[in-house]
Write a protein that holds these residues in place. Sequence first.
Motif, PDB file in Angstrom:
ATOM      1  N   PHE A  35       5.803  57.210  11.780  1.00 30.43           N
ATOM      2  CA  PHE A  35       7.025  57.959  12.099  1.00 30.43           C
ATOM      3  C   PHE A  35       8.064  57.705  11.020  1.00 30.43           C
ATOM      4  CE2 PHE A  35       5.307  56.986  16.459  1.00 30.43           C
ATOM      5  CZ  PHE A  35       4.910  58.282  16.743  1.00 30.43           C
ATOM      6  N   VAL A  36       8.636  58.789  10.498  1.00 33.88           N
ATOM      7  CA  VAL A  36       9.565  58.673   9.377  1.00 33.88           C
ATOM      8  C   VAL A  36      10.937  59.215   9.782  1.00 33.88           C
ATOM      9  CG1 VAL A  36       9.890  59.200   6.937  1.00 33.88           C
ATOM     10  CG2 VAL A  36       7.574  59.112   7.880  1.00 33.88           C
ATOM     11  N   VAL A  37      11.986  58.483   9.354  1.00 34.66           N
ATOM     12  CA  VAL A  37      13.364  58.945   9.595  1.00 34.66           C
ATOM     13  C   VAL A  37      14.162  58.951   8.288  1.00 34.66           C
ATOM     14  CG1 VAL A  37      13.796  58.333  11.991  1.00 34.66           C
ATOM     15  CG2 VAL A  37      13.997  56.565  10.246  1.00 34.66           C
ATOM     16  N   GLU A  38      15.270  59.664   8.318  1.00 34.67           N
ATOM     17  CA  GLU A  38      16.207  59.635   7.197  1.00 34.67           C
ATOM     18  C   GLU A  38      16.886  58.267   7.138  1.00 34.67           C
ATOM     19  OE1 GLU A  38      16.614  61.725   4.907  1.00 34.67           O
ATOM     20  OE2 GLU A  38      16.109  63.735   5.649  1.00 34.67           O
ATOM     21  N   GLY A  39      17.461  57.954   5.988  1.00 34.91           N
ATOM     22  CA  GLY A  39      18.245  56.725   5.866  1.00 34.91           C
ATOM     23  C   GLY A  39      17.652  55.765   4.857  1.00 34.91           C
ATOM     24  N   ILE A  46      10.588  51.763  18.518  1.00 34.00           N
ATOM     25  CA  ILE A  46      10.624  52.856  19.491  1.00 34.00           C
ATOM     26  C   ILE A  46      10.595  52.234  20.887  1.00 34.00           C
ATOM     27  CG2 ILE A  46       9.348  54.880  20.335  1.00 34.00           C
ATOM     28  CD1 ILE A  46       8.252  54.784  17.227  1.00 34.00           C
ATOM     29  N   ALA A  47      11.582  52.579  21.698  1.00 35.29           N
ATOM     30  CA  ALA A  47      11.769  51.860  22.970  1.00 35.29           C
ATOM     31  C   ALA A  47      10.502  51.843  23.821  1.00 35.29           C
ATOM     32  CB  ALA A  47      12.922  52.493  23.738  1.00 35.29           C
ATOM     33  N   SER A  48       9.837  52.995  23.938  1.00 41.03           N
ATOM     34  CA  SER A  48       8.665  53.047  24.816  1.00 41.03           C
ATOM     35  C   SER A  48       7.364  52.723  24.070  1.00 41.03           C
ATOM     36  CB  SER A  48       8.568  54.425  25.471  1.00 41.03           C
ATOM     37  OG  SER A  48       8.752  55.432  24.493  1.00 41.03           O
ATOM     38  N   MET A  49       7.491  52.280  22.805  1.00 44.18           N
ATOM     39  CA  MET A  49       6.310  51.879  22.036  1.00 44.18           C
ATOM     40  C   MET A  49       6.581  50.534  21.345  1.00 44.18           C
ATOM     41  SD  MET A  49       5.289  55.544  20.302  1.00 44.18           S
ATOM     42  CE  MET A  49       3.659  55.010  19.767  1.00 44.18           C
ATOM     43  N   PRO A  50       6.544  49.450  22.119  1.00 41.97           N
ATOM     44  CA  PRO A  50       6.872  48.139  21.563  1.00 41.97           C
ATOM     45  C   PRO A  50       6.077  47.848  20.296  1.00 41.97           C
ATOM     46  CG  PRO A  50       6.440  47.967  23.924  1.00 41.97           C
ATOM     47  CD  PRO A  50       6.130  49.382  23.530  1.00 41.97           C
ATOM     48  N   ASN A  51       6.783  47.249  19.319  1.00 45.17           N
ATOM     49  CA  ASN A  51       6.164  46.887  18.041  1.00 45.17           C
ATOM     50  C   ASN A  51       5.694  48.103  17.220  1.00 45.17           C
ATOM     51  OD1 ASN A  51       5.676  44.781  16.262  1.00 45.17           O
ATOM     52  ND2 ASN A  51       3.500  44.677  16.823  1.00 45.17           N
ATOM     53  N   TYR A  52       6.221  49.275  17.540  1.00 43.86           N
ATOM     54  CA  TYR A  52       5.954  50.457  16.710  1.00 43.86           C
ATOM     55  C   TYR A  52       7.296  51.014  16.260  1.00 43.86           C
ATOM     56  CZ  TYR A  52       2.203  53.113  14.718  1.00 43.86           C
ATOM     57  OH  TYR A  52       1.286  53.604  13.824  1.00 43.86           O
ATOM     58  N   TYR A  53       7.363  51.474  15.012  1.00 49.47           N
ATOM     59  CA  TYR A  53       8.656  51.718  14.375  1.00 49.47           C
ATOM     60  C   TYR A  53       8.763  53.092  13.720  1.00 49.47           C
ATOM     61  CZ  TYR A  53       8.740  46.662  14.909  1.00 49.47           C
ATOM     62  OH  TYR A  53       8.691  45.397  15.438  1.00 49.47           O
ATOM     63  N   ARG A  54      10.018  53.497  13.543  1.00 52.01           N
ATOM     64  CA  ARG A  54      10.321  54.614  12.644  1.00 52.01           C
ATOM     65  C   ARG A  54      10.816  53.987  11.352  1.00 52.01           C
ATOM     66  NH1 ARG A  54      13.917  55.435  16.924  1.00 52.01           N
ATOM     67  NH2 ARG A  54      13.096  56.806  18.556  1.00 52.01           N
ATOM     68  N   TYR A  55      10.334  54.505  10.240  1.00 52.53           N
ATOM     69  CA  TYR A  55      10.702  53.951   8.942  1.00 52.53           C
ATOM     70  C   TYR A  55      11.461  54.967   8.095  1.00 52.53           C
ATOM     71  CZ  TYR A  55       7.050  50.493   9.955  1.00 52.53           C
ATOM     72  OH  TYR A  55       6.287  49.512  10.525  1.00 52.53           O
ATOM     73  N   SER A  56      12.473  54.484   7.375  1.00 54.84           N
ATOM     74  CA  SER A  56      13.052  55.324   6.333  1.00 54.84           C
ATOM     75  C   SER A  56      12.113  55.250   5.119  1.00 54.84           C
ATOM     76  CB  SER A  56      14.457  54.857   5.982  1.00 54.84           C
ATOM     77  OG  SER A  56      14.448  53.496   5.620  1.00 54.84           O
ATOM     78  N   LEU A  57      12.304  56.140   4.165  1.00 56.24           N
ATOM     79  CA  LEU A  57      11.313  56.285   3.088  1.00 56.24           C
ATOM     80  C   LEU A  57      11.087  54.994   2.302  1.00 56.24           C
ATOM     81  CD1 LEU A  57      12.215  59.859   1.805  1.00 56.24           C
ATOM     82  CD2 LEU A  57      10.303  59.184   3.272  1.00 56.24           C
ATOM     83  N   ASP A  58      12.166  54.237   2.062  1.00 54.09           N
ATOM     84  CA  ASP A  58      11.988  52.998   1.287  1.00 54.09           C
ATOM     85  C   ASP A  58      11.089  51.998   2.024  1.00 54.09           C
ATOM     86  OD1 ASP A  58      14.088  52.966   3.144  1.00 54.09           O
ATOM     87  OD2 ASP A  58      15.127  51.330   2.149  1.00 54.09           O
ATOM     88  N   LEU A  59      11.265  51.921   3.345  1.00 61.77           N
ATOM     89  CA  LEU A  59      10.435  50.968   4.099  1.00 61.77           C
ATOM     90  C   LEU A  59       9.062  51.553   4.432  1.00 61.77           C
ATOM     91  CD1 LEU A  59      12.992  49.117   6.377  1.00 61.77           C
ATOM     92  CD2 LEU A  59      12.253  48.625   4.055  1.00 61.77           C
ATOM     93  N   LEU A  60       8.993  52.865   4.426  1.00 63.84           N
ATOM     94  CA  LEU A  60       7.683  53.521   4.588  1.00 63.84           C
ATOM     95  C   LEU A  60       6.768  53.102   3.439  1.00 63.84           C
ATOM     96  CD1 LEU A  60       5.920  55.765   6.018  1.00 63.84           C
ATOM     97  CD2 LEU A  60       6.837  57.347   4.327  1.00 63.84           C
ATOM     98  N   GLU A  61       7.344  53.074   2.261  1.00 59.00           N
ATOM     99  CA  GLU A  61       6.593  52.688   1.072  1.00 59.00           C
ATOM    100  C   GLU A  61       5.993  51.291   1.232  1.00 59.00           C
ATOM    101  OE1 GLU A  61       8.864  53.430  -2.504  1.00 59.00           O
ATOM    102  OE2 GLU A  61       7.686  51.909  -3.570  1.00 59.00           O
ATOM    103  N   LYS A  62       6.817  50.397   1.741  1.00 58.99           N
ATOM    104  CA  LYS A  62       6.376  49.011   1.957  1.00 58.99           C
ATOM    105  C   LYS A  62       5.249  48.960   2.998  1.00 58.99           C
ATOM    106  CE  LYS A  62       8.657  44.974   2.976  1.00 58.99           C
ATOM    107  NZ  LYS A  62       9.703  44.538   3.906  1.00 58.99           N
ATOM    108  N   GLU A  63       5.476  49.701   4.075  1.00 62.31           N
ATOM    109  CA  GLU A  63       4.506  49.707   5.171  1.00 62.31           C
ATOM    110  C   GLU A  63       3.154  50.253   4.706  1.00 62.31           C
ATOM    111  OE1 GLU A  63       4.571  48.399   8.032  1.00 62.31           O
ATOM    112  OE2 GLU A  63       2.903  49.389   9.078  1.00 62.31           O
ATOM    113  N   VAL A  64       3.206  51.310   3.915  1.00 65.12           N
ATOM    114  CA  VAL A  64       1.962  51.939   3.468  1.00 65.12           C
ATOM    115  C   VAL A  64       1.175  50.989   2.563  1.00 65.12           C
ATOM    116  CG1 VAL A  64       1.135  53.763   1.942  1.00 65.12           C
ATOM    117  CG2 VAL A  64       2.710  54.316   3.780  1.00 65.12           C
ATOM    118  N   LYS A  65       1.902  50.249   1.730  1.00 69.33           N
ATOM    119  CA  LYS A  65       1.211  49.276   0.869  1.00 69.33           C
ATOM    120  C   LYS A  65       0.557  48.183   1.714  1.00 69.33           C
ATOM    121  CE  LYS A  65       3.776  49.947  -3.401  1.00 69.33           C
ATOM    122  NZ  LYS A  65       5.016  49.608  -4.100  1.00 69.33           N
TER     123      LYS A  65
END
Length: 330
Positions: A35-39, A46-65
């Motif tokens: 899940f990707v967000v601006e910022g 995500i409140a109803s998905m513990p330990n699952y996140y929305r990432y902004s593009l800079d942190l998406l990059e980190k997560e994908v690596k």
Amino acid sequence: MYPIKRNRRLRSNEAIRSLVRETIISPTDFLVPLFVVEGKGVKEEIASMPNYYRYSLDLLEKEVKELWNLGLRSVLLFVKVPDNLKDNAGKEAINPKGLMQRAIKTVKNACPDMLVMTDVAMDPYSMYGHDGIVENGMILNDESVDILTEMSLSHANAGADFVAPSDMMDGRILSIREAFEDEGFLNTGIMSYSAKYASAFYGPFRDALDSAPVDLKNIPKDKKTYQMDYANRFEAIRETEMDIDEGADIVMIKPGLCYLDIVRDIKEEVDVPVAVYQVSGEYAMLKAAAEKGWLNHDAVMMEQITAMKRAGADIIASYFAKDVVKLINK
Ligand code: PBG
């Protein structure tokens, strides 16, 4: 002499059990939804998905690596669109500088060999929370297909390897396939959500993207006029065969656990790779039960994932992908 066969012999220790095990889970079985967000610097749980996140593009990059280093090789992108960019025409969905288009490039820059799949449907962009254009209380089919086709082209242009239409409009696979051929995207794949049921298990996902159908007069409150009735089995085969005829490379069944009979039916019927989507509500249920101490998280997770593969899924889209891979890499 009885018994001639002692079946327990093959179960007597882990070495023999692993030797005769029929279904083995590997990191390459998974598609990781993201899940990707601006910022900038955003990592929101995500409140109803513990330990699952929305990432902004800079942190998406980190997560994908990080996913790549764990052995995961495919991601499925979803974007959360700001309210002021939502309309009833999917205008932002085809913006070449839109969040999805930038997310595709971000992932490809970070990990050029990571397979990038994108969700194609209007709901994150829709002011009404529907997968197509809404008019007079109805979801228009052909007009929506035109937009979904434009959207697919836009994702292909940005560098997506596969588009994954999750909208369930009729005829969209053919339309997208023809557009890809016409525009020279000969190697861009289509993973069709072929048998996608109108399911209450999508609740947490709609929280994640703020994409639930809105509660307004003359706006359908559910997606039952396009997503399938969960009472139906043969219809799933019909839908899937049509999508393959229209040019789908991979077909998908969704949700997962309650629909493993359909996975098995389709696996036996078709000769293209079959994917299953273990959806947000399935994730939330296990997290909640584990949090309460009522279920053993890792054990139940592995049992469910293995059941999906055993049922015939070649590919599993799952929010547990990272957890599973960390566990099996141990
Ligand atoms: C949007 C879409 C949905 C999911 C994937 N793509 C929600 C819906 O159809 O309402 C659900 C995924 C999940 O619940 O994990 N078309």
